[in-house]
Motif scaffolding. Structure first.
Motif, PDB file in Angstrom:
ATOM      1  N   SER A  82       0.806  -1.223   0.000  1.00 16.39           N
ATOM      2  CA  SER A  82       0.000   0.000   0.000  1.00 16.39           C
ATOM      3  C   SER A  82       0.838   1.270   0.000  1.00 16.39           C
ATOM      4  O   SER A  82       0.378   2.323  -0.457  1.00 16.39           O
ATOM      5  CB  SER A  82      -0.941   0.006   1.209  1.00 16.39           C
ATOM      6  OG  SER A  82      -0.214   0.103   2.434  1.00 16.39           O
ATOM      7  N   GLY A  83       2.067   1.202   0.479  1.00 16.02           N
ATOM      8  CA  GLY A  83       2.894   2.401   0.559  1.00 16.02           C
ATOM      9  C   GLY A  83       3.157   3.058  -0.784  1.00 16.02           C
ATOM     10  O   GLY A  83       3.360   4.272  -0.859  1.00 16.02           O
ATOM     11  N   ALA A  84       3.133   2.279  -1.850  1.00 12.01           N
ATOM     12  CA  ALA A  84       3.379   2.838  -3.185  1.00 12.01           C
ATOM     13  C   ALA A  84       2.145   3.484  -3.780  1.00 12.01           C
ATOM     14  O   ALA A  84       2.228   4.174  -4.799  1.00 12.01           O
ATOM     15  CB  ALA A  84       3.880   1.740  -4.123  1.00 12.01           C
TER      16      ALA A  84
ATOM     17  N   LEU B 166       1.655  -2.080  -9.558  1.00 12.42           N
ATOM     18  CA  LEU B 166       0.402  -1.377  -9.297  1.00 12.42           C
ATOM     19  C   LEU B 166       0.565   0.131  -9.426  1.00 12.42           C
ATOM     20  O   LEU B 166      -0.318   0.819  -9.956  1.00 12.42           O
ATOM     21  CB  LEU B 166      -0.114  -1.722  -7.898  1.00 12.42           C
ATOM     22  CG  LEU B 166      -0.876  -3.034  -7.746  1.00 12.42           C
ATOM     23  CD1 LEU B 166      -1.324  -3.219  -6.302  1.00 12.42           C
ATOM     24  CD2 LEU B 166      -2.083  -3.079  -8.678  1.00 12.42           C
ATOM     25  N   ALA B 167       1.688   0.657  -8.924  1.00 10.99           N
ATOM     26  CA  ALA B 167       1.931   2.101  -9.035  1.00 10.99           C
ATOM     27  C   ALA B 167       1.984   2.522 -10.498  1.00 10.99           C
ATOM     28  O   ALA B 167       1.490   3.597 -10.870  1.00 10.99           O
ATOM     29  CB  ALA B 167       3.225   2.478  -8.315  1.00 10.99           C
TER      30      ALA B 167
ATOM     31  N   ASP C 215       6.083   7.753  -9.356  1.00 18.40           N
ATOM     32  CA  ASP C 215       5.391   8.000  -8.096  1.00 18.40           C
ATOM     33  C   ASP C 215       5.142   6.715  -7.299  1.00 18.40           C
ATOM     34  O   ASP C 215       4.013   6.243  -7.168  1.00 18.40           O
ATOM     35  CB  ASP C 215       4.077   8.732  -8.359  1.00 18.40           C
ATOM     36  CG  ASP C 215       3.462   9.294  -7.074  1.00 18.40           C
ATOM     37  OD1 ASP C 215       4.158   9.285  -6.037  1.00 18.40           O
ATOM     38  OD2 ASP C 215       2.308   9.744  -7.111  1.00 18.40           O
ATOM     39  N   ASP C 216       6.217   6.155  -6.784  1.00 16.53           N
ATOM     40  CA  ASP C 216       6.141   5.125  -5.735  1.00 16.53           C
ATOM     41  C   ASP C 216       6.095   5.925  -4.438  1.00 16.53           C
ATOM     42  O   ASP C 216       7.117   6.256  -3.857  1.00 16.53           O
ATOM     43  CB  ASP C 216       7.375   4.224  -5.809  1.00 16.53           C
ATOM     44  CG  ASP C 216       7.465   3.233  -4.660  1.00 16.53           C
ATOM     45  OD1 ASP C 216       6.595   3.238  -3.773  1.00 16.53           O
ATOM     46  OD2 ASP C 216       8.446   2.454  -4.630  1.00 16.53           O
ATOM     47  N   SER C 217       4.885   6.226  -3.983  1.00 16.37           N
ATOM     48  CA  SER C 217       4.669   7.280  -2.981  1.00 16.37           C
ATOM     49  C   SER C 217       5.613   7.216  -1.796  1.00 16.37           C
ATOM     50  O   SER C 217       6.255   8.202  -1.438  1.00 16.37           O
ATOM     51  CB  SER C 217       3.223   7.224  -2.480  1.00 16.37           C
ATOM     52  OG  SER C 217       2.314   7.140  -3.540  1.00 16.37           O
ATOM     53  N   LEU C 218       5.703   6.070  -1.156  1.00 17.76           N
ATOM     54  CA  LEU C 218       6.493   5.941   0.075  1.00 17.76           C
ATOM     55  C   LEU C 218       7.679   5.005  -0.111  1.00 17.76           C
ATOM     56  O   LEU C 218       8.150   4.386   0.842  1.00 17.76           O
ATOM     57  CB  LEU C 218       5.592   5.451   1.217  1.00 17.76           C
ATOM     58  CG  LEU C 218       4.303   6.265   1.433  1.00 17.76           C
ATOM     59  CD1 LEU C 218       3.530   5.730   2.627  1.00 17.76           C
ATOM     60  CD2 LEU C 218       4.613   7.743   1.604  1.00 17.76           C
ATOM     61  N   ASP C 219       8.173   4.912  -1.344  1.00 17.46           N
ATOM     62  CA  ASP C 219       9.401   4.171  -1.656  1.00 17.46           C
ATOM     63  C   ASP C 219       9.311   2.679  -1.313  1.00 17.46           C
ATOM     64  O   ASP C 219      10.275   2.076  -0.843  1.00 17.46           O
ATOM     65  CB  ASP C 219      10.597   4.801  -0.933  1.00 17.46           C
ATOM     66  CG  ASP C 219      10.787   6.271  -1.287  1.00 17.46           C
ATOM     67  OD1 ASP C 219      10.588   6.616  -2.461  1.00 17.46           O
ATOM     68  OD2 ASP C 219      11.111   7.067  -0.386  1.00 17.46           O
TER      69      ASP C 219
END
Length: 449
Positions: A150-152, A210-211, A339-343
């Motif tokens: 979910s972090g991504a 998914l990202a 944009d892998d939001s939270l790496d």
């Protein structure tokens, strides 16, 4: 006085058989002292609780990074796995991962053998713990692994899609990988002590896919604010570090020898933290709290596949090297504007890959002597061991990438869209997906900042 002492001794003597009777009531009916270890069972049950705590820890860690208007949604995507993944694992997930699959055993188990956690052996084969304890412990890994993905995707993914996607992913991606590595399948000869391939590579690669499918946040990168609460990130890191003792230490599956994975876990996290801080200090002139937290997690990821197979000194090297590689991966992500939001991929995908390969480099022959990989090292040498690790990494990448892509595309074709619409994204997912917010203004009105 003498009578008093005699009385106390008598009570103590009477208490011993009573305590033995109470303890025995917690064991399976056909369990005996010869095939079960109370100490081992205590380790596994305690470790199960520690690994479960990692999921709320991950929720804090991820939640702190996001904008305030999305913090509840971000945390909920981790927290909901404690419900969804538990039910999936308890019904057929565990059976798929850890039963004999007959003709298909190289890839998957039989879904009916241990369905609903029935028919479990009184003690798991090769161990001195009940089968139910083993199933419970493994279930905690099935909870946190999809939560990592979910972090991504935070701040734009549909919660409805998430709740449909994850149970299917557990059954079609996680369970087969767990079976292939730990359940007697295709990758049983490769070294993965606690989940470098099964947990971190599978989640990291799935997050990357998914990202890419979902696309970037509409106002990324210029419109995205810094982490809304760094203190939450540090709290989450602390909980993850604490829980990781159960994650890696409990994977020894026995009290005997558990001191090694407990120690390597700790020193690797410490080395990862310091390495990231030093890199930031050299590059930018200062070390950030967020960087130190990320470095610690990278060190924990890197040591996961190696924890019981390497010395503490090697654990330090693995933590430092993995942290440095994850730092470089984050920088590359920024340059590529992905944009892998939270790496998630940068830390778990890259970190899991580095850890799996470094395990081949640093594994000590005496520590893997009882593992099938020990025979590979003895007969074919170090390069053959490393080559086997590389092949396992490639297989894990393929299963995670293809499985994730197929599940997502099928769900979308059935009308389950990946992401929220633009207006919902702008107002915040806490409101649009859950109808509530984490923070209120002093006046009592909702804040959507």
């Amino acid at each position: 006085m003498l009578r008093t002492r005699i009385g106390k001794i008598g009570i103590a003597l009477l208490a011993v058989p009573a305590l033995q009777l109470i303890f025995a009531s917690f064991l399976p009916a056909n369990a005996t002292e010869s095939n079960l270890s109370a100490a081992d069972n205590t380790l596994i049950l305690t470790s199960s609780a520690l690994v479960l705590l990692m999921t709320p820890g991950l929720a804090f860690f991820y939640g702190g990074f996001t904008q305030a208007k999305n913090v509840l949604n971000t945390m909920a995507m981790s927290f909901v796995m404690m419900g969804i993944a538990t039910l999936v694992w308890s019904t057929i997930g565990f059976s798929l991962a850890f039963s004999d699959g007959g003709a298909s055993n190289a890839f998957i188990g039989n879904p009916s053998t241990y369905a609903f956690l029935e028919n479990l052996p009184s003690n798991w084969e090769g161990l001195q713990i009940p089968g139910l304890s083993f199933a419970l412990f493994q279930g905690m890994f099935a909870i946190i692994t999809p939560a990592l993905i979910s972090g991504a995707l935070v701040e734009r993914i549909s919660f409805r899609f998430w709740c449909f996607f994850t149970p299917i992913w557990i059954l079609l991606v996680y369970a087969p990988l767990a079976h292939m590595v730990w359940g007697g399948g295709l990758l049983g000869k490769d070294l993965d002590f606690a989940g470098g391939t099964v947990v971190h590579i599978s989640s990291g690669v799935s997050a990357l896919v998914l990202a890419g499918l979902i696309g970037s946040r509409s106002n990324w990168p210029k419109g995205i604010k810094p982490p809304h609460d760094i203190t939450q990130i540090l709290i989450g890191t602390g909980l993850l570090w604490f829980g990781w003792f159960g994650f890696n230490g409990g994977s020894q599956l026995s009290v005997s020898g558990a001191e090694l994975p407990f120690t390597t876990t700790h020193v690797s996290a410490a080395a990862g933290l310091v390495a990231w801080a030093l890199i930031e200090s050299i590059k930018d002139g200062k070390s950030t709290a967020v960087g130190m937290a990320t470095g610690a997690v990278a060190g924990l990821v890197g040591i996961t596949p190696a924890a019981g197979f390497v010395s503490p000194g090697s654990g330090m090297l693995i933590g430092a090297i993995t942290s440095a590689l994850c730092y470089l991966s984050v920088q590359l992500k920024i340059k590529l504007s992905f944009d892998d939001s939270l790496d998630t991929f940068a830390v778990h995908g890259v970190g899991g890959t580095a850890g799996a390969l470094l395990t081949g480099f640093f594994a000590k022959s005496e520590l893997i002597a009882s593992h099938p990989a020990g025979l590979v090292l003895e007969e074919q040498g170090r390069m053959a061991l490393i080559s086997g690790q590389f092949q396992a990494v490639l297989i894990a990448y393929g299963i995670a990438a293809i499985g994730t892509f197929v599940i997502a595309i099928v769900l979308k074709s059935l009308g389950c869209n990946f992401r929220v619409n633009n207006s919902e994204e702008q107002s915040g997912l806490d409101i649009s997906q859950h109808g509530e917010e984490a923070y209120m203004e002093k006046t009592g009105s909702p804040s959507a900042t």
